[in-house]
Design a protein around this motif. Sequence first.
Motif, PDB file in Angstrom:
ATOM      1  N   SER A  59      54.026  11.764  27.626  1.00  0.00           N
ATOM      2  CA  SER A  59      53.171  12.126  28.726  1.00  0.00           C
ATOM      3  C   SER A  59      53.692  11.402  30.080  1.00  0.00           C
ATOM      4  O   SER A  59      54.447  10.355  29.699  1.00  0.00           O
ATOM      5  CB  SER A  59      51.819  11.778  28.528  1.00  0.00           C
ATOM      6  OG  SER A  59      51.181  12.638  27.398  1.00  0.00           O
ATOM      7  N   THR A  60      53.228  11.697  31.282  1.00  0.00           N
ATOM      8  CA  THR A  60      53.545  11.101  32.325  1.00  0.00           C
ATOM      9  C   THR A  60      52.872   9.489  32.497  1.00  0.00           C
ATOM     10  O   THR A  60      51.955   9.463  31.934  1.00  0.00           O
ATOM     11  CB  THR A  60      53.423  11.752  33.695  1.00  0.00           C
ATOM     12  OG1 THR A  60      51.978  12.099  33.586  1.00  0.00           O
ATOM     13  CG2 THR A  60      53.980  12.888  33.925  1.00  0.00           C
ATOM     14  N   THR A  93      64.147  11.737  32.384  1.00  0.00           N
ATOM     15  CA  THR A  93      63.154  12.345  32.726  1.00  0.00           C
ATOM     16  C   THR A  93      63.077  13.840  33.103  1.00  0.00           C
ATOM     17  O   THR A  93      64.024  13.769  34.087  1.00  0.00           O
ATOM     18  CB  THR A  93      62.460  11.265  33.680  1.00  0.00           C
ATOM     19  OG1 THR A  93      61.084  11.832  33.950  1.00  0.00           O
ATOM     20  CG2 THR A  93      63.340  11.077  34.760  1.00  0.00           C
ATOM     21  N   GLU A 144      60.910  15.279  35.095  1.00  0.00           N
ATOM     22  CA  GLU A 144      60.109  15.443  36.204  1.00  0.00           C
ATOM     23  C   GLU A 144      60.952  15.129  37.620  1.00  0.00           C
ATOM     24  O   GLU A 144      61.686  14.120  37.401  1.00  0.00           O
ATOM     25  CB  GLU A 144      58.763  14.747  36.556  1.00  0.00           C
ATOM     26  CG  GLU A 144      57.713  15.193  35.642  1.00  0.00           C
ATOM     27  CD  GLU A 144      57.919  14.745  34.084  1.00  0.00           C
ATOM     28  OE1 GLU A 144      57.213  15.700  33.018  1.00  0.00           O
ATOM     29  OE2 GLU A 144      58.763  13.991  33.758  1.00  0.00           O
ATOM     30  N   PHE A 148      61.258   7.986  41.339  1.00  0.00           N
ATOM     31  CA  PHE A 148      60.488   7.378  40.306  1.00  0.00           C
ATOM     32  C   PHE A 148      60.383   5.863  40.340  1.00  0.00           C
ATOM     33  O   PHE A 148      61.649   5.264  40.626  1.00  0.00           O
ATOM     34  CB  PHE A 148      60.698   7.917  38.858  1.00  0.00           C
ATOM     35  CG  PHE A 148      62.027   7.438  38.502  1.00  0.00           C
ATOM     36  CD1 PHE A 148      62.192   6.155  37.763  1.00  0.00           C
ATOM     37  CD2 PHE A 148      63.098   8.334  38.474  1.00  0.00           C
ATOM     38  CE1 PHE A 148      63.521   5.840  37.267  1.00  0.00           C
ATOM     39  CE2 PHE A 148      64.459   7.948  38.130  1.00  0.00           C
ATOM     40  CZ  PHE A 148      64.697   6.696  37.579  1.00  0.00           C
ATOM     41  N   SER A 190      65.048  11.216  40.003  1.00  0.00           N
ATOM     42  CA  SER A 190      65.338  12.130  38.563  1.00  0.00           C
ATOM     43  C   SER A 190      66.504  13.041  38.825  1.00  0.00           C
ATOM     44  O   SER A 190      66.673  13.446  39.728  1.00  0.00           O
ATOM     45  CB  SER A 190      64.148  12.906  38.536  1.00  0.00           C
ATOM     46  OG  SER A 190      64.358  13.594  37.138  1.00  0.00           O
ATOM     47  N   ASP A 244      56.242   5.680  35.784  1.00  0.00           N
ATOM     48  CA  ASP A 244      55.017   5.725  36.807  1.00  0.00           C
ATOM     49  C   ASP A 244      54.027   7.027  36.405  1.00  0.00           C
ATOM     50  O   ASP A 244      54.493   7.872  35.572  1.00  0.00           O
ATOM     51  CB  ASP A 244      55.559   5.947  38.181  1.00  0.00           C
ATOM     52  CG  ASP A 244      56.429   7.141  38.499  1.00  0.00           C
ATOM     53  OD1 ASP A 244      56.268   8.098  37.713  1.00  0.00           O
ATOM     54  OD2 ASP A 244      57.118   7.203  39.287  1.00  0.00           O
ATOM     55  N   SER A 260      53.858   9.965  37.414  1.00  0.00           N
ATOM     56  CA  SER A 260      54.198  11.446  37.711  1.00  0.00           C
ATOM     57  C   SER A 260      55.500  11.755  36.934  1.00  0.00           C
ATOM     58  O   SER A 260      56.312  12.693  37.158  1.00  0.00           O
ATOM     59  CB  SER A 260      54.585  11.547  39.285  1.00  0.00           C
ATOM     60  OG  SER A 260      55.582  10.739  39.798  1.00  0.00           O
ATOM     61  N   HIS A 261      55.923  10.770  36.291  1.00  0.00           N
ATOM     62  CA  HIS A 261      57.158  10.971  35.444  1.00  0.00           C
ATOM     63  C   HIS A 261      56.932  10.685  33.991  1.00  0.00           C
ATOM     64  O   HIS A 261      56.309   9.621  33.616  1.00  0.00           O
ATOM     65  CB  HIS A 261      58.378  10.014  36.041  1.00  0.00           C
ATOM     66  CG  HIS A 261      58.956  10.818  37.217  1.00  0.00           C
ATOM     67  ND1 HIS A 261      58.216  10.390  38.253  1.00  0.00           N
ATOM     68  CD2 HIS A 261      59.780  11.463  37.649  1.00  0.00           C
ATOM     69  CE1 HIS A 261      58.629  10.940  39.371  1.00  0.00           C
ATOM     70  NE2 HIS A 261      59.592  11.689  38.975  1.00  0.00           N
ATOM     71  N   GLY A 262      57.672  11.239  33.053  1.00  0.00           N
ATOM     72  CA  GLY A 262      57.519  10.941  31.604  1.00  0.00           C
ATOM     73  C   GLY A 262      58.758  10.914  30.875  1.00  0.00           C
ATOM     74  O   GLY A 262      59.809  11.388  31.533  1.00  0.00           O
ATOM     75  N   ASN A 284      52.061   7.674  24.654  1.00  0.00           N
ATOM     76  CA  ASN A 284      51.502   8.539  25.915  1.00  0.00           C
ATOM     77  C   ASN A 284      50.935   7.437  26.718  1.00  0.00           C
ATOM     78  O   ASN A 284      50.894   7.610  28.019  1.00  0.00           O
ATOM     79  CB  ASN A 284      50.811   9.603  25.495  1.00  0.00           C
ATOM     80  CG  ASN A 284      51.761  10.718  24.755  1.00  0.00           C
ATOM     81  OD1 ASN A 284      52.824  10.989  25.091  1.00  0.00           O
ATOM     82  ND2 ASN A 284      50.884  11.503  24.175  1.00  0.00           N
TER      83      ASN A 284
END
Length: 725
Positions: free
Chosen positions: A499-500, A524, A526, A530, A561, A591, A593-595, A626
């Motif tokens: 997960s992000t 990553t 996304e 980041f 990314s 962060d 917004s990134h996983g 996660n």
Amino acid sequence: MDIVVDNSPGACGATVGFSPPFATDTEDGIIVSTQTGGLPSGSLFPVGTSVVEFTATDSDGNSTSCTFNVIVNDAEDPTVACQDITVELDDMGMYSLTPAEVIASSSDNCAVTGASFEVPLTLTTGQVPFNFDGTGIIDTDAVIAAAPNTFGDVTVAVEYAGDFGGTFEALVIEGPDGSTVLNDAVAGSDCTTFTASFTVAAATWNNWVATYGPDLTFTSQTDTDVDNICTDQYFQLDATLSSQSSTLDLTCANVGPNNVTVYVTDAAGNTANCVAVVTVEDNTAPVITCIGEPATITGTTTTNPGINIVDNTTVSATFDVTDDVTIADLDVALDITHTWTGDLIVTLESPTGTQVTIFDGNADGCSGDNIQDTYDDESANALDCQAGTPDAFPLDDYIPSNPLSAFDGEGTLGTWTIFVEDDAGGDTGVLNSVSLIYSYDVTGVPLDVVLDANGMATINASDLLLSVDEACGYVVTTVGTPPVAGSLGTLFNSNNGGSTGGAVYFDITVGPEDITITDLDINTAEAGAFTMDVYTLVGSYVGNEGDAGAWTLSSPSSGTSAGDDNPSNAVLDNPIALAAGTTYGMALVLDASHGHEYSGTGTDPAPGNTSYSNADLTLSLGSASNVPFDGAPFTPRIFNGNINYFSGGGASPTIDLDCSMLGENQIDIQVTDDSGNVAICTATVNVLDETSPILVCQDITLPLDENGMATIEPEDLLAEGPTIY
């Protein structure tokens, strides 16, 4: 009728034969003509056009003449052979390479007239808004300006935005000659950005330039299906071609071997090329100054007034220097374009009113043009004007007409004025720029570092540098074995992801030398920028995935990314030093917004291994969660990435200070550039303890002795005391 032939092999011409023409006369009949001009039949006619004349004369003395052209085309390419060379960057990290340096030999049946390098050149139209009428998009022109000829085919990248979501809505572009170069229709969403490309053959491009000039117009075509409904509605062309340059600028980015293509041409435009390997070396050590050692620092302030210099007039320009330092030495760089430098007198005035005539044309000028030099009291070159030349003073620096030492000891802060007097008529020019280059002394003031409540402090070695003059990249450490760059990677072939905002965990066991991690590559999916926090602990991550308190935030990091299964570089805000022979757990937390993308599912990691190693370190993998440190990791999970670091005996990017170092300490600092050149200076650090002891007193009861007396020590009244006092 003209005769048109190609040159004979190896000759700058062709052997051409012809028969004499016949004339007819009413009285004499057929008359054989006589050649009266040009080379005779069977001669070697030179490349180009030669005129041949024949004259026929009848029996009455009447004559007539005719001419024809013998046109010889040079169709033979030159030949060229390259040689591999090694060059060294200057202290600015630059080297200007010329074709002559890499051409071992060249020849042509006529003559080689030029040599140049092939260099990529990208030209853009910029974003051009589409034109519309009431029915939809209409013809819209975009111009690629100043387009040169190209050695190779031209690739044109196209970006466009607007109502192009349906396959019936197409971007159609015609070239300068009206031919269709792009017809792009794709299925997508309206009002989004689309990309495409097309290729133009070199011959076609060069013909366009020859026919239509260097400003090439491309036209997007009318399409009534494309409506005026979007915020962004434009197209942009970016053309990348193989241009030519008489020099090739090499920089730090070129250190190592480089394949360089050089072309030779003849007068007919025939070309030949070869490839040389140019090895670029950086052998210049950094120039550094440490805090706490006396040093001379150089500052520069430049103004670009662009003022016209008029006959029999004095012009001036003022500029402010914001540095407030005392001048130890002052140099002045002038850029004045002006014919007949003997007309000019250039004077500099300081904020305090001191004036120095830097250049006195009456004494030091001549009929030569332009003043584009640095004036330095310490120069080895007396002013020596080169009369009648476009560069009156061709050397880099000269001794000024009057000493600039008059400014020594004055302050730099304030408004300076440059005066240029033209004391004659007939010659004018422009005051382009003036640079003040001032040196000033700084005293050896140490860096004060205050210990924390635990009697500890850590500083970066770079904190002890006052200045670094190094054109290429470098690292700063304490003195030790010059650091060597290294990297250990796993893979970029994920079959799972988190997960992000999630974390990955693994162990790093350091080999026989300390290492310093400077950046990491991660996987990553996304897009966009980041941030990632890097946590460490001494020991193994195993068993600590749920204990946030066991971890220390060693450094934030950031990057952009590169997409799924591509290395996305994360640069650490603070390098992380790891000691030799020690195992560390590491957690990488992205962060919100990134996983992380990683490998390994179930009990059989595929693809990937649970261990990767080289001579410097070993990675033991790994887990992921996660939610960072939630105690519910997925295991095994194989971190996809690279650990990038420096190793070197004894050298460290950080310095630990403690109570044993109170007062002034001399510390040697080492700067090593990317080519391994080293500079060392000695810094002074003043370690301060400004934390008062914390005391807790206690009540005590004690009996008097037989004399009614009792003795106690102050420490007996302390429930807790400082460990050192």
